[in-house]
Structures are given as C-alpha cells and as structure tokens.
Design an enzyme around this catalytic site. Sequence first.
Site, PDB file in Angstrom:
ATOM      1  N   THR A 151     -20.065 -61.567-106.687  1.00  0.00           N
ATOM      2  CA  THR A 151     -20.735 -61.472-107.976  1.00  0.00           C
ATOM      3  C   THR A 151     -22.240 -61.258-107.836  1.00  0.00           C
ATOM      4  O   THR A 151     -22.838 -61.655-106.826  1.00  0.00           O
ATOM      5  CB  THR A 151     -20.462 -62.785-108.761  1.00  0.00           C
ATOM      6  OG1 THR A 151     -21.390 -62.903-109.827  1.00  0.00           O
ATOM      7  CG2 THR A 151     -20.600 -64.027-107.883  1.00  0.00           C
ATOM      8  N   TYR A 206     -21.127 -71.784-109.831  1.00  0.00           N
ATOM      9  CA  TYR A 206     -20.182 -70.689-109.598  1.00  0.00           C
ATOM     10  C   TYR A 206     -20.748 -69.723-108.544  1.00  0.00           C
ATOM     11  O   TYR A 206     -20.075 -69.367-107.575  1.00  0.00           O
ATOM     12  CB  TYR A 206     -19.911 -69.965-110.923  1.00  0.00           C
ATOM     13  CG  TYR A 206     -19.194 -68.639-110.778  1.00  0.00           C
ATOM     14  CD1 TYR A 206     -17.828 -68.589-110.506  1.00  0.00           C
ATOM     15  CD2 TYR A 206     -19.881 -67.430-110.921  1.00  0.00           C
ATOM     16  CE1 TYR A 206     -17.172 -67.367-110.372  1.00  0.00           C
ATOM     17  CE2 TYR A 206     -19.236 -66.211-110.791  1.00  0.00           C
ATOM     18  CZ  TYR A 206     -17.883 -66.183-110.517  1.00  0.00           C
ATOM     19  OH  TYR A 206     -17.239 -64.972-110.384  1.00  0.00           O
TER      20      TYR A 206
HETATM   21  N1  LIG Z   1     -15.027 -62.025-114.617  1.00  0.00           N
HETATM   22  C1  LIG Z   1     -16.243 -61.638-114.245  1.00  0.00           C
HETATM   23  O1  LIG Z   1     -17.125 -61.331-115.078  1.00  0.00           O
HETATM   24  C2  LIG Z   1     -16.579 -61.548-112.780  1.00  0.00           C
HETATM   25  C3  LIG Z   1     -17.891 -61.189-112.414  1.00  0.00           C
HETATM   26  C4  LIG Z   1     -18.204 -61.065-111.068  1.00  0.00           C
HETATM   27  C5  LIG Z   1     -17.237 -61.318-110.104  1.00  0.00           C
HETATM   28  N2  LIG Z   1     -15.973 -61.677-110.484  1.00  0.00           N
HETATM   29  C6  LIG Z   1     -14.980 -61.951-109.429  1.00  0.00           C
HETATM   30  O2  LIG Z   1     -13.957 -60.970-109.508  1.00  0.00           O
HETATM   31  C7  LIG Z   1     -12.697 -61.530-109.142  1.00  0.00           C
HETATM   32  C8  LIG Z   1     -11.668 -61.266-110.224  1.00  0.00           C
HETATM   33  O3  LIG Z   1     -12.154 -61.800-111.452  1.00  0.00           O
HETATM   34  P1  LIG Z   1     -11.264 -61.798-112.791  1.00  0.00           P
HETATM   35  O4  LIG Z   1     -12.190 -61.605-113.931  1.00  0.00           O
HETATM   36  O5  LIG Z   1     -10.095 -60.930-112.605  1.00  0.00           O
HETATM   37  O6  LIG Z   1     -10.805 -63.338-112.784  1.00  0.00           O
HETATM   38  P2  LIG Z   1      -9.713 -64.034-113.724  1.00  0.00           P
HETATM   39  O7  LIG Z   1      -9.287 -63.112-114.799  1.00  0.00           O
HETATM   40  O8  LIG Z   1     -10.262 -65.375-114.077  1.00  0.00           O
HETATM   41  O9  LIG Z   1      -8.482 -64.213-112.716  1.00  0.00           O
HETATM   42  C9  LIG Z   1      -8.498 -65.121-111.658  1.00  0.00           C
HETATM   43  C10 LIG Z   1      -7.078 -65.549-111.396  1.00  0.00           C
HETATM   44  O10 LIG Z   1      -7.087 -66.488-110.305  1.00  0.00           O
HETATM   45  C11 LIG Z   1      -6.226 -67.554-110.651  1.00  0.00           C
HETATM   46  N3  LIG Z   1      -6.508 -68.780-109.921  1.00  0.00           N
HETATM   47  C12 LIG Z   1      -7.375 -69.769-110.247  1.00  0.00           C
HETATM   48  N4  LIG Z   1      -7.281 -70.781-109.367  1.00  0.00           N
HETATM   49  C13 LIG Z   1      -6.337 -70.431-108.466  1.00  0.00           C
HETATM   50  C14 LIG Z   1      -5.765 -71.068-107.342  1.00  0.00           C
HETATM   51  N5  LIG Z   1      -6.130 -72.299-106.962  1.00  0.00           N
HETATM   52  N6  LIG Z   1      -4.796 -70.421-106.638  1.00  0.00           N
HETATM   53  C15 LIG Z   1      -4.390 -69.184-107.014  1.00  0.00           C
HETATM   54  N7  LIG Z   1      -4.855 -68.536-108.093  1.00  0.00           N
HETATM   55  C16 LIG Z   1      -5.838 -69.154-108.810  1.00  0.00           C
HETATM   56  C17 LIG Z   1      -6.444 -67.721-112.141  1.00  0.00           C
HETATM   57  O11 LIG Z   1      -5.427 -68.494-112.725  1.00  0.00           O
HETATM   58  P3  LIG Z   1      -5.807 -69.409-114.033  1.00  0.00           P
HETATM   59  O12 LIG Z   1      -6.270 -68.465-115.077  1.00  0.00           O
HETATM   60  O13 LIG Z   1      -4.513 -70.095-114.300  1.00  0.00           O
HETATM   61  O14 LIG Z   1      -6.912 -70.324-113.570  1.00  0.00           O
HETATM   62  C18 LIG Z   1      -6.443 -66.273-112.599  1.00  0.00           C
HETATM   63  O15 LIG Z   1      -5.142 -65.800-112.834  1.00  0.00           O
HETATM   64  C19 LIG Z   1     -12.973 -63.008-108.867  1.00  0.00           C
HETATM   65  O16 LIG Z   1     -13.182 -63.179-107.481  1.00  0.00           O
HETATM   66  C20 LIG Z   1     -14.276 -63.284-109.596  1.00  0.00           C
HETATM   67  O17 LIG Z   1     -15.009 -64.347-109.016  1.00  0.00           O
HETATM   68  C21 LIG Z   1     -15.626 -61.781-111.797  1.00  0.00           C
END
Ligand SMILES: NC(=O)c1ccc[n+]([C@@H]2O[C@H](COP(=O)([O-])OP(=O)(O)OC[C@H]3O[C@@H](n4cnc5c(N)ncnc54)[C@H](OP(=O)(O)O)[C@@H]3O)[C@@H](O)[C@H]2O)c1
Length: 281
Positions: free
Chosen positions: A101, A125
């Site tokens: 991020t 985070y």
């Molecule tokens: N969203 C943003 O704006 C953003 C920005 C920069 C970087 N990123 C990075 O990009 C990546 C993808 O983001 P995204 O937006 O697709 O995230 P997301 O929609 O929140 O999806 C993350 C998934 O991981 C699951 N998860 C959480 N804890 C877990 C565990 N202990 N074991 C296995 N699975 C688990 C979540 O399940 P639950 O929903 O049940 O918790 C969810 O299904 C992540 O690495 C994030 O840090 C995201």
Amino acid sequence: MKVLVTGVNGQLGHDIVEECQKRNIEAIGVDVKEMDITNVNQVNEVITETKPDAIIHCAAWTAVDKAEDEVEQCRKVNRDGTKHIVDVCEKLDLPLMYFSTDYVFDGQGEEPWDEYDERHPLNVYGKTKYEGELEVERLKKHFIIRISWVFGINGGNFIKTMLRLGKERKEVSVVNDQIGSPTYTYDLARLCVDMIQTKEYGTYHATNEGICSWYEFACEIFKQAKMDVIVHPVDSTQFPTRAIRPKNSRMNKTELDKHGFTRLPSWQDALERYLDTLDQQ
Ligand SMILES: NC(=O)c1ccc[n+]([C@@H]2O[C@H](COP(=O)([O-])OP(=O)(O)OC[C@H]3O[C@@H](n4cnc5c(N)ncnc54)[C@H](OP(=O)(O)O)[C@@H]3O)[C@@H](O)[C@H]2O)c1
C-alpha cells in the site's frame, strides 16, 4: 500453471481468480474458511496439498481505522499471516506475489514515491503491511505490488459509498488534501496474471494512471453517474479519522516501465467501465 490465490472473497482476490480462469490458468481461491493465514499448520497443509506453481497473496486485514484499536489482530494477519506463507514458499521454492500500500510511506512533500524509497508508515495498518513487505523480501522470487484506493466489484469501496450517499443526500463533504490514485482490481488483475507468469521479480507500483484528491474522485463519480450532488472540499482536519492518512500518495511507475509491463489505464477510464459493470448487475 497452477496458482493459489488467498483472499478470494475480497475485491482483488475475486478478480484475480476470474482473470486466471479466462486465460485457462488453474486458480485455487481460498479465504479464511479454507486457509486462515494466521494458522501456521493450515497454511502449511493447504499449500503442500494444492502444490501450486505460485501464490498470489491478496488476503489481508484492511480495516484501517479499526486497526488502531486492534493492533495485535491486524499484525497477526498482515505480518504473521504473510510470514507463514513466506516460510512455506521458502521451503518449496515458490514465487510469491504480495500486495502492499501507499500507506507504507509517510506522505510528506509533493513528489511521487519511487518503489525503493524509504518507508515510514503513519498508521498501524501501514506498519503491518510494511512488516509484511519485509517478510516477503526474504524470498528471492517475490513480487511486491503497491496499490492504493482500491475498488472492485466484489466488496465495499469509496465509489459504492459515494453512490449510496448521493442517493441519500443532496450534498456531501469530501477531503481535498490527500492526493493519490485509484486502483481498479479488474485492471490490476490483468497485470498481475501477466506478471506472475514471468521472472521479473521486484517491487512495483501499480495504480491506475493519473492522480486526484478524494474530493476530485467524488466529483468525477457523481459526474459520470449523472447524479446531481454538491460536493464540498474539506481539509483532513475537518474530517478526523482514527488512523492518520498520508497526504501525498503519488507513486512513480518506474519499475513497471523498466520491466516492460504496460501501465494501467487512467482512473477516469477505469471508473467509467466500473460504473457500467455495476449498472449491468
Ligand atoms: N482496499 C484498499 O484500498 C487497498 C489499498 C492498498 C492495498 N491494499 C491491499 O490489497 C490487497 C487486497 O485488498 P482488497 O481490497 O481486495 O481486500 P479485501 O476486500 O478486504 O479482501 C481481503 C480478504 O482477506 C480475507 N482475510 C482476512 N483475514 C484473513 C485470514 N486470517 N486468513 C485468510 N483470509 C483472511 C478477508 O476476509 P474477511 O472479509 O472475512 O475479513 C477478505 O476476504 C490486500 O493485501 C490489501 O492490504 C488494499
């Protein structure tokens, strides 16, 4: 090629699996139920049994404000969970793709961040994602992809929030002093599936092209959605959140260019396609 994708129920994991399927790449999507990344034995078992050629690790704790109060829980997922995966990759010599991020940077100044600039996260985070990067860097065969302001079909995001608020109210206030780039998971997934099939390991920035403030993003959302909503620009101080956000999230794409990967389309173009897809649902 067989790819194991963590976080398949999230925004990015969902689109990565779909993109693999379109290209006839075998993708096994897992989420917390099938492989809780905080459970070292389960991580070992699932990876050993599925025998992937590579892992695309999208699972994360992404609740940025909540992380300030649940520090250890967040760290357990973002650092320790990532470490569990890295350890198995090391043992089996598997390439790993990890998503990070803009929050690893402190947001000072107005210059775009380079991929190998020093990292100084401002919030919990960001710190735990940085710690995850350090774990991943232990592997020779790693990709670290930094993204920001993510939106996808499968999950909640800023665009969906604005569309909902726009239906409920005639006016909204949105911060105008945090500058960054939105990232559409559909576009990103295409790049990542290209990348995982190469040996061009390293750290990349991979947002959609162009920059904006959240205020400008909101204005464009209402314009494209043809919604008559007045957007008021406000300062971050008028909109306090539990976690501090960096003001400058501009990121250079030097490494993408250097390794011959095509940059993602502009964020306005991505938004247009995203709204079309939402409409069709
Ligand atoms: N969203 C943003 O704006 C953003 C920005 C920069 C970087 N990123 C990075 O990009 C990546 C993808 O983001 P995204 O937006 O697709 O995230 P997301 O929609 O929140 O999806 C993350 C998934 O991981 C699951 N998860 C959480 N804890 C877990 C565990 N202990 N074991 C296995 N699975 C688990 C979540 O399940 P639950 O929903 O049940 O918790 C969810 O299904 C992540 O690495 C994030 O840090 C995201």
